[in-house]
Structures are given as C-alpha cells and as structure tokens.
Design a protein around this motif. Structure first.
Motif, PDB file in Angstrom:
ATOM      1  N   GLU A  72      38.876  38.419  44.518  1.00  0.00           N
ATOM      2  CA  GLU A  72      37.814  39.338  44.931  1.00  0.00           C
ATOM      3  C   GLU A  72      38.347  40.328  45.966  1.00  0.00           C
ATOM      4  OE1 GLU A  72      35.616  38.410  42.360  1.00  0.00           O
ATOM      5  OE2 GLU A  72      34.028  38.861  43.796  1.00  0.00           O
ATOM      6  N   ILE A  73      39.188  39.814  46.866  1.00  0.00           N
ATOM      7  CA  ILE A  73      39.745  40.681  47.913  1.00  0.00           C
ATOM      8  C   ILE A  73      40.725  41.694  47.301  1.00  0.00           C
ATOM      9  CG2 ILE A  73      41.031  40.722  50.096  1.00  0.00           C
ATOM     10  CD1 ILE A  73      38.238  39.477  50.302  1.00  0.00           C
ATOM     11  N   VAL A  74      41.474  41.242  46.289  1.00  0.00           N
ATOM     12  CA  VAL A  74      42.380  42.169  45.590  1.00  0.00           C
ATOM     13  C   VAL A  74      41.555  43.306  44.971  1.00  0.00           C
ATOM     14  CG1 VAL A  74      43.937  42.439  43.613  1.00  0.00           C
ATOM     15  CG2 VAL A  74      44.153  40.445  45.095  1.00  0.00           C
ATOM     16  N   GLN A  75      40.463  42.928  44.317  1.00  0.00           N
ATOM     17  CA  GLN A  75      39.608  43.949  43.694  1.00  0.00           C
ATOM     18  C   GLN A  75      39.075  44.925  44.746  1.00  0.00           C
ATOM     19  OE1 GLN A  75      36.557  42.163  41.212  1.00  0.00           O
ATOM     20  NE2 GLN A  75      38.001  40.674  40.427  1.00  0.00           N
ATOM     21  N   GLY A 113      33.912  62.238  39.472  1.00  0.00           N
ATOM     22  CA  GLY A 113      34.597  63.478  39.079  1.00  0.00           C
ATOM     23  C   GLY A 113      36.068  63.482  39.443  1.00  0.00           C
ATOM     24  N   GLU A 114      36.656  62.288  39.620  1.00  0.00           N
ATOM     25  CA  GLU A 114      38.081  62.221  39.949  1.00  0.00           C
ATOM     26  C   GLU A 114      38.884  61.915  38.695  1.00  0.00           C
ATOM     27  OE1 GLU A 114      36.799  60.170  44.197  1.00  0.00           O
ATOM     28  OE2 GLU A 114      38.077  59.072  42.803  1.00  0.00           O
ATOM     29  N   GLU A 115      40.177  62.220  38.743  1.00  0.00           N
ATOM     30  CA  GLU A 115      41.039  61.943  37.588  1.00  0.00           C
ATOM     31  C   GLU A 115      41.328  60.453  37.462  1.00  0.00           C
ATOM     32  OE1 GLU A 115      44.691  64.004  37.059  1.00  0.00           O
ATOM     33  OE2 GLU A 115      43.715  65.964  37.228  1.00  0.00           O
ATOM     34  N   GLU A 116      41.646  60.038  36.236  1.00  0.00           N
ATOM     35  CA  GLU A 116      42.043  58.638  36.039  1.00  0.00           C
ATOM     36  C   GLU A 116      43.338  58.350  36.767  1.00  0.00           C
ATOM     37  OE1 GLU A 116      42.325  57.319  32.055  1.00  0.00           O
ATOM     38  OE2 GLU A 116      40.163  57.357  31.744  1.00  0.00           O
ATOM     39  N   VAL A 117      43.496  57.096  37.220  1.00  0.00           N
ATOM     40  CA  VAL A 117      44.779  56.741  37.833  1.00  0.00           C
ATOM     41  C   VAL A 117      45.781  56.456  36.713  1.00  0.00           C
ATOM     42  CG1 VAL A 117      44.024  55.796  40.028  1.00  0.00           C
ATOM     43  CG2 VAL A 117      43.986  54.342  37.999  1.00  0.00           C
ATOM     44  N   ASP A 118      47.029  56.847  36.954  1.00  0.00           N
ATOM     45  CA  ASP A 118      48.026  56.517  35.937  1.00  0.00           C
ATOM     46  C   ASP A 118      48.457  55.068  36.136  1.00  0.00           C
ATOM     47  OD1 ASP A 118      50.992  56.535  37.219  1.00  0.00           O
ATOM     48  OD2 ASP A 118      49.647  57.926  38.265  1.00  0.00           O
ATOM     49  N   SER A 119      48.961  54.476  35.049  1.00  0.00           N
ATOM     50  CA  SER A 119      49.130  53.025  35.092  1.00  0.00           C
ATOM     51  C   SER A 119      50.250  52.618  36.050  1.00  0.00           C
ATOM     52  CB  SER A 119      49.339  52.488  33.685  1.00  0.00           C
ATOM     53  OG  SER A 119      50.664  52.543  33.317  1.00  0.00           O
ATOM     54  N   MET A 120      51.244  53.484  36.251  1.00  0.00           N
ATOM     55  CA  MET A 120      52.325  53.134  37.169  1.00  0.00           C
ATOM     56  C   MET A 120      51.815  52.968  38.608  1.00  0.00           C
ATOM     57  SD  MET A 120      55.177  52.790  35.623  1.00  0.00           S
ATOM     58  CE  MET A 120      56.593  53.156  36.655  1.00  0.00           C
ATOM     59  N   SER A 121      51.108  53.992  39.092  1.00  0.00           N
ATOM     60  CA  SER A 121      50.682  53.901  40.493  1.00  0.00           C
ATOM     61  C   SER A 121      49.604  52.832  40.656  1.00  0.00           C
ATOM     62  CB  SER A 121      50.223  55.256  41.023  1.00  0.00           C
ATOM     63  OG  SER A 121      49.355  55.869  40.121  1.00  0.00           O
ATOM     64  N   PHE A 122      48.820  52.645  39.588  1.00  0.00           N
ATOM     65  CA  PHE A 122      47.820  51.579  39.647  1.00  0.00           C
ATOM     66  C   PHE A 122      48.500  50.223  39.824  1.00  0.00           C
ATOM     67  CE2 PHE A 122      45.681  48.227  37.172  1.00  0.00           C
ATOM     68  CZ  PHE A 122      44.514  48.109  37.906  1.00  0.00           C
ATOM     69  N   LEU A 123      49.485  49.962  38.962  1.00  0.00           N
ATOM     70  CA  LEU A 123      50.146  48.652  39.016  1.00  0.00           C
ATOM     71  C   LEU A 123      50.871  48.432  40.340  1.00  0.00           C
ATOM     72  CD1 LEU A 123      51.502  48.187  35.400  1.00  0.00           C
ATOM     73  CD2 LEU A 123      49.829  46.758  36.595  1.00  0.00           C
ATOM     74  N   LYS A 124      51.444  49.511  40.843  1.00  0.00           N
ATOM     75  CA  LYS A 124      52.165  49.402  42.118  1.00  0.00           C
ATOM     76  C   LYS A 124      51.199  48.927  43.216  1.00  0.00           C
ATOM     77  CE  LYS A 124      55.238  52.184  45.030  1.00  0.00           C
ATOM     78  NZ  LYS A 124      54.469  52.711  46.167  1.00  0.00           N
ATOM     79  N   GLU A 125      50.027  49.548  43.234  1.00  0.00           N
ATOM     80  CA  GLU A 125      49.073  49.197  44.276  1.00  0.00           C
ATOM     81  C   GLU A 125      48.548  47.767  44.113  1.00  0.00           C
ATOM     82  OE1 GLU A 125      45.852  51.937  44.807  1.00  0.00           O
ATOM     83  OE2 GLU A 125      45.068  50.710  46.451  1.00  0.00           O
ATOM     84  N   VAL A 126      48.252  47.406  42.854  1.00  0.00           N
ATOM     85  CA  VAL A 126      47.730  46.056  42.634  1.00  0.00           C
ATOM     86  C   VAL A 126      48.782  45.017  43.025  1.00  0.00           C
ATOM     87  CG1 VAL A 126      46.780  44.447  40.955  1.00  0.00           C
ATOM     88  CG2 VAL A 126      46.300  46.850  40.736  1.00  0.00           C
ATOM     89  N   ARG A 127      50.032  45.303  42.669  1.00  0.00           N
ATOM     90  CA  ARG A 127      51.096  44.350  42.992  1.00  0.00           C
ATOM     91  C   ARG A 127      51.219  44.158  44.498  1.00  0.00           C
ATOM     92  NH1 ARG A 127      54.621  46.657  38.564  1.00  0.00           N
ATOM     93  NH2 ARG A 127      54.147  45.252  36.838  1.00  0.00           N
ATOM     94  N   GLU A 128      51.079  45.250  45.244  1.00  0.00           N
ATOM     95  CA  GLU A 128      51.161  45.137  46.699  1.00  0.00           C
ATOM     96  C   GLU A 128      50.017  44.279  47.239  1.00  0.00           C
ATOM     97  OE1 GLU A 128      51.422  49.154  48.129  1.00  0.00           O
ATOM     98  OE2 GLU A 128      53.459  49.354  47.314  1.00  0.00           O
ATOM     99  N   SER A 129      48.826  44.506  46.700  1.00  0.00           N
ATOM    100  CA  SER A 129      47.674  43.705  47.139  1.00  0.00           C
ATOM    101  C   SER A 129      47.883  42.233  46.835  1.00  0.00           C
ATOM    102  CB  SER A 129      46.414  44.154  46.412  1.00  0.00           C
ATOM    103  OG  SER A 129      45.925  45.310  46.974  1.00  0.00           O
ATOM    104  N   LEU A 130      48.383  41.970  45.625  1.00  0.00           N
ATOM    105  CA  LEU A 130      48.608  40.576  45.235  1.00  0.00           C
ATOM    106  C   LEU A 130      49.613  39.921  46.172  1.00  0.00           C
ATOM    107  CD1 LEU A 130      48.856  40.930  41.356  1.00  0.00           C
ATOM    108  CD2 LEU A 130      47.165  39.579  42.578  1.00  0.00           C
ATOM    109  N   LYS A 131      50.654  40.678  46.475  1.00  0.00           N
ATOM    110  CA  LYS A 131      51.717  40.133  47.306  1.00  0.00           C
ATOM    111  C   LYS A 131      51.182  39.795  48.696  1.00  0.00           C
ATOM    112  CE  LYS A 131      56.438  41.209  48.489  1.00  0.00           C
ATOM    113  NZ  LYS A 131      57.309  42.347  48.772  1.00  0.00           N
ATOM    114  N   SER A 132      50.385  40.704  49.250  1.00  0.00           N
ATOM    115  CA  SER A 132      49.895  40.471  50.602  1.00  0.00           C
ATOM    116  C   SER A 132      48.930  39.289  50.632  1.00  0.00           C
ATOM    117  CB  SER A 132      49.245  41.725  51.148  1.00  0.00           C
ATOM    118  OG  SER A 132      48.126  42.047  50.370  1.00  0.00           O
TER     119      SER A 132
END
Lengths: 400, 249
Positions: free
Chosen positions: B155-158, B111-130
């Motif tokens: 898998e850890i990024v996911q 029942g949560e809202e969809e994530v917008d693509s900007m904040s999604f990409l920001k988070e994924v990029r941070e995970s990838l970088k780390s």
C-alpha cells in the motif's frame, strides 16, 4: 429418422476409398442410434436446434485466410477443414501419412452420445496421421480455419503420435468465419516418457464446431493442455485423457468466454486406469450477454488405480442477468489410497476488488475489464513456452 | 485541504458517523484514534467513496470541491488515496500492470501525459527497495500470496508512486512487526512535505512516535470528541479510552 440425420447421413453418398466397410459400419451405427437430444445425459444442456435448422451446402467455399500466430512456428493450414498436402515443408522428425485401417477398425463410439464421432468415421474426407519422432524446437500449429461463406459440413480426422521420450508443443488454432459444421475427431498417443504441450485456441463465427479429442498417456508420459475458447455459435468439445500406465500425468487448464448468441460446452474426462497416476484440472467459464456455457469435468479413478492423485476445480463468473452457466465437477473413485479434491464456484465481479481498483483511479469500466482479464488469464499462466503464453494472453485481451 | 462539516454517514440505514467535524491544512499529519466501532474505518471508506457508505447530512470539501457525489476514481484523480486496512487480492492482475494503469488513468483525468514504462519501473523499483520488498512482487498478482506485512508495505509503495495530495492510512500499522513498522513510517515520512497531508487511523501510539503528528483526534460514536497535540496519543496509550466515559458522565 430425424431431418438432421437424413440431411447429414441418410442422403449422403459415403466417400469411396479402402475404408468402405468401416464407413458403412459407422453409418449403420449412426442410423441406429440417431443424434443426441436433451434426454441424452451428456448433451442435456446443448440442444442441436441450430443444426436442425441449417442447410449444408456442398459447394466449395473460398479459401479461408490463415492468421499467423505471432511467434515462430511450423504452421499447417487446414483450409476449411482440409490440409493441402502439396508443397508441405516439414521439419526433420515430423511426418504426415494417411491414416491406417487398424485404429479405424477398433473405433467404437457407443450410442447416440457418440453420434458425431460415428458420423465422422462414416464421412471423413481426409484422415491424417501426424507422427512427431523427435524433439521439436518450434511449436507445431494446426490452423483450422473456415472462410466467410463456408456452409458445408466437414469431418476432419486426425491421429497424433508423440514418440518415446519426445517433447513437443502442438497448437490447435481454430478460427471460424463461416456458418457450417466442423466435426473433427482427434486421437493422440503419447508413448513412454513423451511430453505434449497442447494448446487449443478457438473462437469465431456461426459454424457448429464439434470436436472429440482422446489422449492416451503411457508410462511416465506427460500431457498438458491449455484452452482459450473465445466463444462460437455452437461449440462442443469432448476431451478425454486416459492415464494408461504408472507415472502418467494429465493436466487440463482452460477458460471459455461466452457472450450473446454463443454456446460452448466442454465435456472433459480424465480416466485413471492404473495406479500412481496424477491429474489436475482447472476450468473456468465467463458468461456475458445471453451466452451459455457448459462444463462437465469428470475424474474417474478406476478400481485398482491405487495411489493416484487428482485435483479438479471449476470457477465461473456470470456478468449478466441473462448469461447461463451449467457446471459440474464429477469425481468417481473406485481405488484406495487416493488423494482427490474437487470444487466449483459461480460468482460475480467482486465488489471489494472493484472498489480497490477504482480507489486507485481506475474507472469502473476498465476495473471491470481488468478483473475479467485476471479471472480469465489465471488458467493460461502455466502455458509453455513463454512466447505461446504471451500470444494466448494477447489473444485473451483482444477477446475481452 | 480537507474540510469535513457535520458529516453523517449510514451503512444499510444504520448511522455510523453522527456529525463529524474535521479540518486539515496542507502539509499536516492528523492521527485519528478511537475505540473499536467508533467509525474510524467508515470515515476512510466514506472519504474514498465506497458504495454503500451513504452521506445523509453534512459535507466533505477537498481542496474547496464538494466530493460527496464524486466516483471513487474521480476522487483518486483529484489526489485522494486510501491505504486499506485489508488490502484486496486481485488474482491474475500483475502488480506492475495494475499500478501503471492506475497512475496513467489518474494522469489522463488531470490532462497529463502517460508515464513511459522505463521511468515508471525505475521509480517503483526504488520504492520497493526502500521498503525492502523483493522486485519479483511486481510480476506477481496484486496482493495474492503476499504476507500481511507485504500487503501493508505494498500500500505504501502504491502511495509513493501515485503521490496523492491527501493520504488516508487505515490501520496501516496493524499486523506489522517492529522492523516493518519503521519501514512504513519511513515511507510515509519520505513523502511528507509542506503540501501533502496525511490522515493516519491507528489504535496505537507506536506508529505516531515515528511520525510526529500535528494533531491527534479521538473518534467516539461517530464524532470527534477530543483533539489535541501528540501528547494526547501518549495519554490514550497510558489511560485507554475510559476517560471518554468519565467526560461524558
């Protein structure tokens, strides 16, 4: 004489123009050989029952709607098969003229396997020659559409010439809403060093759609075609690529989708006529419902075409018990120092991949759709330019 | 968080888990060790809901809810995540698209809202970088053409993006070089808090040195036969599993 032959050829007056002798020769060949049947090797999976049952109307259907693709392009609208030549606004370096006698005189389509091409030669209403003389920055879209209520038989005939060193993108955007017969013959000639990005995006209604495309690729010329066929009542595409001189390259990538009441048949042939020529083909079919898909991909490396290279693969996905796919890669090599490979697979959705997607929270339906999309999108990934690729992938997503 | 009681699981009628008991509290990290064929991966798959892994007896409660009849996607939305021992390649499906679809599917169920693509990409990029992964992986097909180490890190990024309540890591350390192992351990440690729990299935003590498990269990022949603190992992590393047989004898 079969009823179909009588209806499509015997009872019909040939169009009256300067090509009367050529038309009569074609008519005679057609009457002699007749239409293919299930004993004709090249047609054994594609019965013509649909056509045999159909009455064609000579009445003009209403204009068909033109769908604009979602990118900047030069669009030529072949409304119910015919291009309106008034008010054509062509960019520099693009010319359209009536077809000439010479190539028509040379035309030879053999026996009954070539019956529809003979029929086209006897009956074509409009023969056009499209000459691309200089690089085009916008893709050229040949939008061949039929209207609801279209029940005629049309036989468009087209020649495309890409001049020396010229690069162009040509998109056959074919959308059928009718229930007639579209029987088109297209001959493409790539001069030395020319490059053609060809896209075929086809799909639609109840018409029988029969196309024969022959591409001559001269030295250092490069022909690439990407096909997205979303299925039709009866579609048959013959695509022959002739690599005629050293350095010629031919590549075919395609995906065909078939569902219930749909039948598509792709017969491709790449002819390596001389050495130092390269080709690659990857064709996929995805069968659902009670759809039927046929793929016959032939690579023929002629005697003396040494140092040629070719790869051919076909992958197929069957999604239902009643869907049927007949696939056959053929490799014939009569030359030396050749590297060539071919392979065919038929499978179902991969359980491991399904579970992987679902374990990440994607529901089964959506996971299945994603896997289908992934399978079907792969052959389109290399489409150029990128705006055309994006459009094709959107069209694919809609079709699934 | 997780209560497994007397769990029996068969694959093609062959019993693999034979009365497994395990309780995990919130914020705890449990290591599951054990010889080959003892049922470790089966436990992971059974918890994630893989078809063909039939629970014939016993129960699995996740946050007080019996999950035995739940579909894999329902378990995922409830907060369960399995990092695969062999991550699957999905040709033609772009990594970023897949991950966003997964996240939004889970959010929809909750029942949560969809994530917008900007904040999604920001988070994924941070995970990838780390995890020192190239951003171009986002545009590539899921796991296709990835090296073994890249698949495991993916898998850890996911996991970092999906933020499960319970993550089951099935031999995530196998096939990793020492630098990648450290990155993966750091990735896990970054996600640890007093609510999120981890079940780490492994053969080696090495990963556990970086993770500081609260409990270590030894799985043998479909049952947990020994439990202890992190010192148990050290003992297994030194002595192997021979003592199991001695204990049984």
């Amino acid at each position: 004489m079969s009823a179909l032959l009588e209806r499509l050829a015997g009872e019909q007056q040939l169009p009256t123009d300067d090509f009367g002798d050529i038309r009569r020769r074609a008519q005679a060949a057609l009457m002699q050989h007749g239409f293919p049947d299930l004993k004709t090797e090249d047609w054994k999976y594609t019965p013509l029952k649909l056509l045999e049952k159909r009455e064609f109307s000579a009445e003009q259907a209403a204009s068909s709607a033109l769908r604009e693709p979602g990118f900047k392009a030069v669009v030529l609208h072949f409304d119910n098969g015919l291009l309106n030549l008034d008010d054509l606004d062509l960019p520099a370096g693009l010319r359209i003229e009536p077809i000439g006698r010479e190539s028509l005189e040379r035309a030879d389509y053999g026996d009954r396997a070539g019956a529809f091409a003979w029929l086209n030669l006897a009956r074509f209403e409009q023969g056009l020659r499209l000459v691309i003389e200089s690089d085009q920055d916008r893709p050229l879209v040949l939008a061949l559409t039929t209207a609801e209520g279209f029940a005629a038989d049309v036989h468009p005939r087209l020649e495309v010439e890409v001049a020396e060193g010229v690069s162009a993108t040509l998109i056959d955007y074919q959308y059928d809403a009718g229930a007639g017969l579209v029987n088109r013959v297209t001959d493409v000639e790539l001069a030395r060093g020319a490059r053609l990005n060809h896209v075929i995006r086809r799909g639609g209604g109840d018409s029988a759609w029969i196309e024969r495309t022959v591409v001559n690729v001269n030295d250092e010329a490069d022909y690439r075609v990407h096909v997205l066929d979303c299925g039709g009542r009866l579609t048959r595409q013959d695509l022959r690529v002739h690599l005629l001189a050293e350095g010629a390259n031919g590549e075919i990538d395609g995906i065909g989708l078939v569902d219930t009441r749909q039948h598509i048949d792709y017969h491709t042939a790449i002819e390596h006529k001389v050495g130092h020529t390269n080709s690659r083909e990857s064709f996929r079919l995805l069968g659902d419902g009670s759809g039927v898909g046929v793929f016959n991909g032939r690579i023929h490396i002629h005697k003396g075409a040494d140092d040629s290279h070719s790869d051919l693969e076909t992958a197929n996905l069957l999604l239902s018990e009643h869907a049927r796919i007949n696939t056959k890669p053929e490799l014939e090599i009569y030359a030396e120092e050749v590297t060539a490979s071919h392979g065919a697979t038929i499978g179902q959705l991969d359980d491991d991949a399904m579970f992987y997607l679902r374990s990440r929270g994607i529901p089964a339906d959506a996971a299945g759709a994603l896997l289908k999309y992934g399978f079907a999108a792969a052959p389109l990934e290399g489409t150029e330019p990128v705006e055309v690729k994006d459009w094709l992938l959107e069209e694919l997503q809609r079709a699934l | 968080m997780l209560r497994i009681s007397n769990l029996h699981v068969t694959i093609d009628d062959k019993p693999i888990l034979k009365g497994l008991n395990l309780e995990m509290g919130p914020g705890e990290l449990h290591a599951i060790m054990g010889p080959n064929g003892s049922g470790k991966s089966t436990l992971g798959y059974a918890l994630a809901g893989r078809e063909g892994y039939e629970i014939t007896d016993g129960s699995v409660e996740f946050e007080g809810q019996d999950i035995a009849e739940m579909e894999p996607e329902e378990r995922a939305a409830a907060g369960l995540f399995l990092a695969f021992q062999y991550p699957v390649e999905i040709p033609g499906v772009n990594n970023a698209y897949f991950l966003r679809a997964a996240l939004n599917a889970q959010r929809k169920v909750r029942g949560e809202e969809e994530v917008d693509s900007m904040s999604f990409l920001k988070e994924v990029r941070e995970s990838l970088k780390s995890l020192r992964m190239d951003e171009s992986l986002l545009k590539r097909a899921v796991n296709e053409g990835f090296s073994g180490g890249e698949k495991k890190r993916n898998e850890i990024v996911q996991m970092a993006v999906l933020k499960p309540k319970l993550a089951i890591l099935d031999e995530t350390d196998s096939g990793l070089d020492i630098d990648a192992l450290k990155l993966v351990a750091e990735g896990i440690n970054r996600l640890r808090d007093d609510k999120r729990s981890f079940m780490v299935i492994t053969h080696y003590q090495r990963l556990l040195e970086y993770l500081e498990p609260d409990h270590v269990h030894v799985l043998s022949d479909g049952r947990i036969v020994e439990s202890g603190g992190k010192e148990l992992a050290g003992r297994l590393e030194r002595e192997g599993y021979a003592f199991l047989e001695e204990a049984e004898a």
